[in-house]
Design a protein around this motif. Structure first.
Motif, short mmCIF file in Angstrom:
data_model
loop_
_atom_site.label_atom_id
_atom_site.label_comp_id
_atom_site.label_asym_id
_atom_site.label_seq_id
_atom_site.Cartn_x
_atom_site.Cartn_y
_atom_site.Cartn_z
N GLU A 1 1.11 -60.53 7.23
CA GLU A 1 0.63 -59.35 6.52
C GLU A 1 0.45 -58.14 7.45
O GLU A 1 0.73 -57.01 7.07
N TRP B 1 4.85 -52.62 3.56
CA TRP B 1 4.73 -52.53 2.10
C TRP B 1 5.83 -51.67 1.47
O TRP B 1 5.58 -50.81 0.65
N GLN C 1 -0.70 -54.91 -7.13
CA GLN C 1 -1.43 -53.80 -6.54
C GLN C 1 -2.80 -53.69 -7.18
O GLN C 1 -2.94 -53.84 -8.40
N ASP C 2 -3.78 -53.43 -6.36
CA ASP C 2 -5.13 -53.30 -6.89
C ASP C 2 -5.29 -51.93 -7.52
O ASP C 2 -4.91 -50.92 -6.93
N LYS D 1 -4.31 -51.29 -2.80
CA LYS D 1 -3.90 -52.28 -1.81
C LYS D 1 -2.92 -53.26 -2.44
O LYS D 1 -3.14 -53.77 -3.53
N GLN D 2 -1.79 -53.50 -1.75
CA GLN D 2 -0.79 -54.41 -2.30
C GLN D 2 -1.03 -55.82 -1.82
O GLN D 2 -1.52 -56.02 -0.72
N GLU D 3 -0.65 -56.77 -2.65
CA GLU D 3 -0.79 -58.16 -2.27
C GLU D 3 0.54 -58.87 -2.46
O GLU D 3 1.25 -58.62 -3.44
N TYR D 4 0.88 -59.74 -1.50
CA TYR D 4 2.18 -60.43 -1.50
C TYR D 4 2.04 -61.75 -2.23
O TYR D 4 1.11 -62.51 -2.00
N HIS D 5 2.97 -62.03 -3.14
CA HIS D 5 3.01 -63.34 -3.79
C HIS D 5 4.38 -63.93 -3.57
O HIS D 5 5.39 -63.24 -3.66
N SER E 1 1.91 -58.91 -12.03
CA SER E 1 2.01 -58.08 -10.84
C SER E 1 2.71 -56.77 -11.16
O SER E 1 2.28 -55.69 -10.74
#
Ligand code: SF4
Ligand code: SF4
Lengths: 115, 163, 362
Positions: free
Chosen positions: B39, B44, B61-62, B67-71, B120
């Motif tokens: 991370e 991003w 994304q929140d 803030k982005q999150e990876y899945h 997402s």
């Protein structure tokens, strides 16, 4: 690749004039949906002799028009014709329906969806 | 006749099969395995998501912080390494040689992943919409402040016409 | 006229590897007529390639058309996309593609041969051929990182380099395989009982190949030297790598076995030449832009000529992709080949056709 424009009326004669059994082999028949129910049909041949050039016969037509079959001249064309008539949902002379698709599958999957 | 004797001779040869759990089968050391994400190195850019053929990577994304999150779904992944080739930040994605694990029914792999994928994408759309709304709000606020300031100024020197 | 019986074989049958349906009309023991239905596994891959996937991703999708010749499909698609993009790929990438295609041919031909043996009732030879085949799977795994879906070619080049230790391993294993292959050739050509089941059975003669446009080992077994590796030099330099066309004359199951076996020697020679003469260069070229125009490409898959037609429309997604698999060309010849044979020979004939139905109906 040599591209030969033709039409449904002249197709059989053109192919018969071109195709020599021991000089060329038939590759396949293809259709491209150009939109607005217009379909471009293509027949591919290839030489046996080096340098083995490919030849392509092209004819454009509306999807409702019955496509003439070339199997009197090129015997194995029935396989490709049966497949294309199923996948494109077009009428091809003497082609069996249901060769590729089952009775309950979507009709003409390769045609563009109408907007 | 010769093959008959060969066949009998085969009875006394060593078997060609390997005794699997006892003896390991051949696995090359650069075997294609799971994708590992780092991370802290990621910028991003979402290039990996765009390159992945089966859609095994997605970013959510929140809505508040952006803030982005990876899945990543190891069960959808085909180990093709396209994501690693597409990534502009060296080291952010790596292909390990760890083979994928069999999935369990309880994990609800397909539907669960599809749901996560759609959510997402929705979260990103929602964040974009929220950002737009906030920007519009901010713009309206600054416009209002400007107009008020102008009105104030006009009140103080009424001689000058307001343009 | 004797009574005629209709015997259906398939779509599920122990002599078949894949869902294929034959309807035989027999008179006593003789097959008078056969009909084939090949469309059981239509998955709509062509449609998916031109609606859901971007053109760079399609090379991974078409690899899933077939498990056995997945590298032929990916390479053929990559080449047709390179023609659309007018890319020149490096010589090293071409050599590596040839390497994997030939390794794949070894495993595919050995699989087919083992099934001919099994369907002819020679179980021990089936086991033996399968045991000898294992080395090619291991080599593919070492070279590509995957055992079945190689994902080796991409648009613009290949994905992995050949490491020196792997190259050495390939050469070593080929050296071990050579005497094993000699042994197999000996059994397939001289075994008396196998000869009873294979010689003069399922004949597709030269005239019929011409008439029915058959490709691949079908045509070569009847004496027609048609092989795409012999025909085009612009996509892969086959002749430089030592390719020679192999033919037989009789066109029966036996001849098809021998064509496949002898092609393995050619494949081994190509692999050795590729590894010994591997040039330096980039693995893949970078490019920008979207495909436009139309292009065709042909490639020799283990079962014959593979044909791709692609049309681009200056977007990420192709307008049309047409896949013509080798077995598809051979359907007409397959149906013809049963004619006048004993019904008991049908399994061996089907085995020798090496039909690949996932390719055919995509
Ligand atoms: S390896 Fe391939 S399938 Fe797996 S996440 Fe990366 S791009 Fe997607
Ligand atoms: S491509 Fe690399 S840097 Fe870009 S989002 Fe993916 S992991 Fe991060």
């Amino acid at each position: 690749m040599t591209r030969i424009e033709t039409s449904f009326e002249t197709l059989k004669n053109d192919v018969a004039a071109f195709y020599k059994m021991d000089k060329h082999h038939f590759i396949t028949m293809n259709g491209v949906d150009l939109g607005n129910d217009e379909i471009e049909y293509q027949w591919f041949f290839c030489d046996y002799e080096y340098p083995c050039a490919e030849t392509m016969f092209v004819a454009k037509a509306n999807a409702n028009v019955m496509v003439p079959s070339i199997r009197e001249v090129v015997e194995p064309a029935w396989v490709a014709e049966a497949e294309l008539s199923d996948l494109m949902g077009v009428e091809i002379e003497n082609a069996d329906k249901g060769f590729m698709l089952d009775v309950d599958s979507d009709e003409a999957p390769l045609r563009k969806k109408k907007k | 006749m010769k093959s008959f004797f060969d066949a009998i001779g085969n009875l006394f040869k060593k078997p060609v099969t390997t005794e699997f759990p006892v003896q390991q089968t051949y696995i090359p050391d650069d075997y294609r395995g799971l994708i590992v994400f780092e991370e802290s190195l990621c910028i991003w850019c979402r290039k990996c998501e765009m390159a992945c053929p089966p859609g095994a990577i997605v970013f959510s994304q929140d809505i508040e912080t952006g803030k982005q999150e990876y899945h990543y779904s190891p069960y959808v992944c085909i180990y093709c390494k396209e994501c690693v080739r597409a990534c502009p930040a060296p080291g952010a994605l790596l292909q390990s040689s760890e083979p994928g694990h069999p999935g369990l029914k309880e994990e609800n792999l397909n539907n669960g992943w599809n749901k996560l994928f759609d959510e997402s994408l929705e979260s990103r759309a929602a964040y974009a919409a929220e950002k737009k709304r906030k920007q519009a709000e901010q713009k309206a606020a600054t416009d209002k402040a400007k107009a008020e300031a102008a009105a104030e100024a006009a009140k103080q020197n009424p001689e000058q016409p307001i343009e | 006229m004797a009574t005629q019986y209709n015997i259906p074989v398939g779509a599920q049958h122990i002599a078949l590897l894949e869902p294929l349906h034959f309807k035989f009309t027999t008179e006593n023991e003789k097959i008078m007529k056969a009909e084939a239905n090949v469309g059981y596994v239509h998955r709509g891959i062509e449609q998916a390639c031109c609606s859901k996937f971007k053109f760079r991703q399609v090379s991974f999708v078409v690899g899933r058309v077939c498990g056995l010749c997945s590298i032929s499909h990916t390479t053929c698609y990559s080449q047709v996309a390179e023609k659309l993009m007018q890319l020149d790929i490096s010589k090293k990438a071409k050599y590596l593609r040839m390497l994997v295609i030939e390794l794949d041919r070894i495993h595919s031909h050995l699989l087919c041969l083992s099934h001919v043996a099994e369907n002819s009732g020679f179980e021990a030879l089936f086991m033996k051929t399968m045991a000898y085949r294992e080395f090619s799977m291991e080599l593919l795994e070492a070279v590509c990182g995957n055992r079945i879906q190689y994902d080796f070619s991409i648009v613009g080049g290949v994905t992995r380099d050949l490491r020196p230790d792997v190259a050495k391993m390939v050469l070593e294993k080929l050296k071990i395989f050579k005497p094993q292959l000699d042994e197999l050739v000996d059994i397939y050509s001289n075994n008396y009982t196998l000869g009873l089941k294979n010689k003069g059975v399922g004949v597709i003669a030269k005239d019929d190949v011409y008439r029915l446009s058959a490709v691949g080992p079908f045509a070569r077994a009847a004496g027609i030297p048609i092989d795409v590796r012999n025909e085009t030099e612009d996509t892969l330099p086959w002749k430089e790598a030592g390719f020679e066309v192999v033919t037989e004359t009789t066109g029966d199951v036996y001849a098809r076995n021998l064509v496949r076996l002898k092609e393995l020697y050619v494949s081994m020679r190509i692999i050795e030449n590729v590894i010994n003469g591997l040039p330096e260069g980039d693995l893949a070229v970078d490019f920008k832009g979207f495909p436009s125009g139309e292009a065709i490409n042909r490639l020799e898959a283990p079962r014959g000529e593979l044909f791709y037609y692609a049309k681009g429309n200056k977007t990420q997604i192709l307008e049309r992709l047409k896949i013509k698999a080798p077995t598809f060309s051979n359907v007409a010849a397959m149906v013809h080949g049963f004619h006048d044979n004993e019904y008991a020979s049908a399994p061996a004939i089907i085995g020798s056709y090496d039909p690949c139905l996932s390719c055919t109906s995509r």
